[in-house]
Design a protein around this motif. Structure first.
Motif: not given
Lengths: 451, 451
Positions: A325, B326, B322, B434, A329, A300, A434, A430-431
């Motif tokens: 993001q 993450a 990000p 987050d 996710g 990212a 992202d 999730t990754t």
């Protein structure tokens, strides 16, 4: 029933009693405690204390407690037992439990332990079980069961049953075999109670019987037993001979382990670990997934770096990166979780395209709802231009639809490839979401804002 | 055993046969199919076809199939049945299944259905069961069981048992009660088979018997039965009278539902939904969590907005937002998943502080490992200054430790407050991490880079 509760006070008291070798007090304290609870206590003691306490119990309780201990604790304790002592415990256990314990012993000692088992028939059965993979019906089954020959009559059958039942803790069904030991059907205890003793088994047994093959996967056995509400199921070998029986208590363990594994995979934990495991074990289970997540984060970062120029003109765009993001996710995990469960339960039917179409529609509905609320909030809360708000709104919908489709497609794809789809939920999805989410966001921004 | 598999072809064939009212062919096609599989077929049909097919089955199979249908399908089909027809099906079922079905009927018809049940004793038992909450041992139990009075002898006992066993599909234990119906102990079938008929029950029964109270939670019953490997457990009321029995097949369902619920909560799905549910049901289950996530994203946007000035000086800082997000999310979910499972299995012992200390250490180990790799990658891959790399590295470690502690603390806190800790994993923890992660990142950047 007041459930047993292992308190810190109880543990301290037991350790004190062990330190002072108060055997009578310990024995009377533990006399009324179920072996599953004794195992809980022993799991918390150090090796020396644990060995002392276990040897103090009467022989039947010692062996039963052994089956309930954590594997690492059991192996440590048994390293203080002689081969003869271990064999003595195995003599008391059902064949499946005995085989499980042998499976955890150091290779060098197995032969000697088996040769010390007094009941040679029992030893033979255990050796038979050692041949099957842990991950098969054969690895789950026990040799203890009640079987009768189709050519006997009810009287012979009841006599034989009494003898066999001595070794079988719970009789669920009486299995009927032919002269070659092939499974023909079953008899219920109730039928036996209500039939004249001279009747031939051949004339009364039920030829319809559920069974599994010895190579069947445990999850498949669990599915069959829970779907058809079975409390025990016979296991046959490749040519139809009755070789063992699986009971529901073992299946309950399979179901629980399966659920825990899926849950941990979804949370990004790759091995079967518990809160009380060592930092090293926990790190091994957790760190690989964090690296995957980090690679996503660095991916990212590279994308953002490319678009750096745009932020000089539209700095507010940056502020919504976390929003994109997080949303991508969350949607990805939701979609994949439903698909993973559906695959596990066989409730997903029909075409892949139909499912993708549905997720697309669902993504659109959710996306529009979120985008609408976002436009409302941004209008009052942020100093954004009309075009930037529009950009974020459109990006939100697109990112959600994309995440929903990826979350649906990846588990189905993995399943078709023979890979456990549960691995797809969690950090993996999730990754990828992202990185893709941010890419989509900037691409849309580029088109609308024309930078 | 070749497991039944519901294929699209089979479904099309059955629908055709129904359209053309080919009753004999349908009957012979379904004769060998297990009722659980028939239910799978009917779940896929439209209401009219489903009703037609169900009424075609013989009465016992109809009632058993009813118990296996999806609730909404069953309720739709039963709306085409008269009260007398429904009562006829209930007459064939065990009390617990009958009570479950009545629980789903429209209130107006319940009275009439019950009054149409032929076996009045059976009707009375069902009415008794309707009083208990679905979420209790009483709501799970059936009235069918075999009980004998402690004052009888073995002969009377066997006679009585034969009569009672007519109504009980599976006899696990024979429960012994006193004249006031209070549970005193149990007898095994094996004991009965091997004891002289003149012996008094009082002299042979086992006074140690596991039981649960009628108000016990289903999860608690499941824990007890699976821990102690029980296949059935008697249920007593507030004054110790034996009122019912719970069998392991019902508990298997509880365990599976519990696991699915936890898995869905962790994935941010708030209701019990399936892949085949409607878009509206799925949206209801998913959208609330997406809003929570969105609020986090908007919170993060506000924080970024405040620090906007810094980005002019250090634009590269932005690129790593990000990564922070993450990582914080992943670590938080990992930590909370382990704690949630530990709480569910009662394997978490000792002090909260000890556990937090361990997570802190674990976070440090994982954080340092990631930070080290990051410094390595950023050195070669990104055009960052030494100070910026240091900032990101320190922020990574801090964010990880923070996320680990939050992920551990929130489930424990919720559990102490009596809230299901499973709700803590998933979007809830991800979202708070987050926002906090970004706040930590910028605070550290502010100190080190002094903007």
């Amino acid at each position: 029933m007041i459930p047993f509760k292992l308190t810190d006070e109880l543990l301290v008291k037991i350790e004190e009693l062990i330190e002072n070798k108060r055997e009578t007090e310990l024995a009377s304290l533990l006399a009324e405690v179920h072996y599953a609870d004794v195992a809980e206590i022993i799991n918390e003691l150090d090796e020396e204390h644990a060995t002392y306490l276990l040897k103090l119990l009467d022989s039947e309780k010692t062996s039963e407690t052994l089956t309930e201990l954590d594997e690492d604790v059991r192996e440590a304790i048994l390293s203080n037992f002689s081969a003869k002592e271990i064999a003595g415990e195995l003599d008391e256990l059902d064949t499946d439990d005995a085989a499980d314990i042998i499976g955890g012993l150091p290779k060098g000692i197995v032969q000697e332990v088996i040769s010390e088992i007094e009941d040679r028939e029992h030893a033979k059965d255990i050796v038979d079980l050692l041949r099957y993979s842990e991950n098969s019906a054969g690895g789950l089954m026990a040799k203890e069961l009640v079987k009768v020959n189709e050519n006997w009559n009810v009287l012979t059958c009841v006599k034989e049953m009494r003898a066999q039942a001595e070794n079988v803790t719970r009789v669920h069904s009486i299995y009927v075999v032919d002269d070659e030991d092939k499974l023909k059907g079953r008899l219920s205890l109730k039928d036996l109670l209500t039939t004249s003793t001279k009747t031939n088994i051949k004339d009364v047994y039920i030829p319809k019987v559920d069974y599994v093959n010895v190579n069947e996967k445990p999850e498949e056995v669990a599915k069959i037993m829970s779907k058809y509400d079975l409390e025990a199921i016979p296991v046959i070998d490749e040519i139809g001979r009755l070789v063992g029986r699986i009971t529901i208590d073992d299946i309950v363990d399979v179901i629980k382990e399966e659920a825990e594994k899926d849950y941990q995979l979804a949370a990004g934990i790759s091995q079967d670990v518990e809160a009380d495991d060592s930092i090293w074990q926990l790190t091994k289970a957790r760190l690989p997934w964090l690296f995957i997540g980090m690679m996503g984060g660095i991916g990212a970062a590279s994308i953002i770096n490319v678009y750096e120029g745009a932020f000089v003109k539209f700095p507010i765009l940056l502020a919504f990166i976390p929003l994109m993001q997080a949303t991508a996710g969350n949607v990805g995990v939701q979609s994949s979780a439903i698909v993973v469960q559906g695959l596990a339960n066989d409730t997903i039917k029909g075409e892949v395209w139909g499912r993708l179409g549905k997720e697309l529609l669902l993504g659109l509905v959710n996306g529009l709802a979120l985008a609408f609320v976002f436009l409302f909030i941004s209008h009052f809360g942020f100093d954004t231009s009309y075009l930037v708000s529009l950009t974020v709104g459109i990006a939100l919908v697109t990112v959600i639809v994309n995440a929903a489709i990826i979350g649906t497609f990846i588990p189905i794809f993995l399943q078709k490839r023979g890979i456990d789809p549960a691995i797809a939920t969690g950090p993996f999805i999730t990754t990828s979401n992202d990185v893709l989410g941010i890419l989509i966001y900037f691409s849309i921004a580029k088109v609308i804002l024309n930078f």
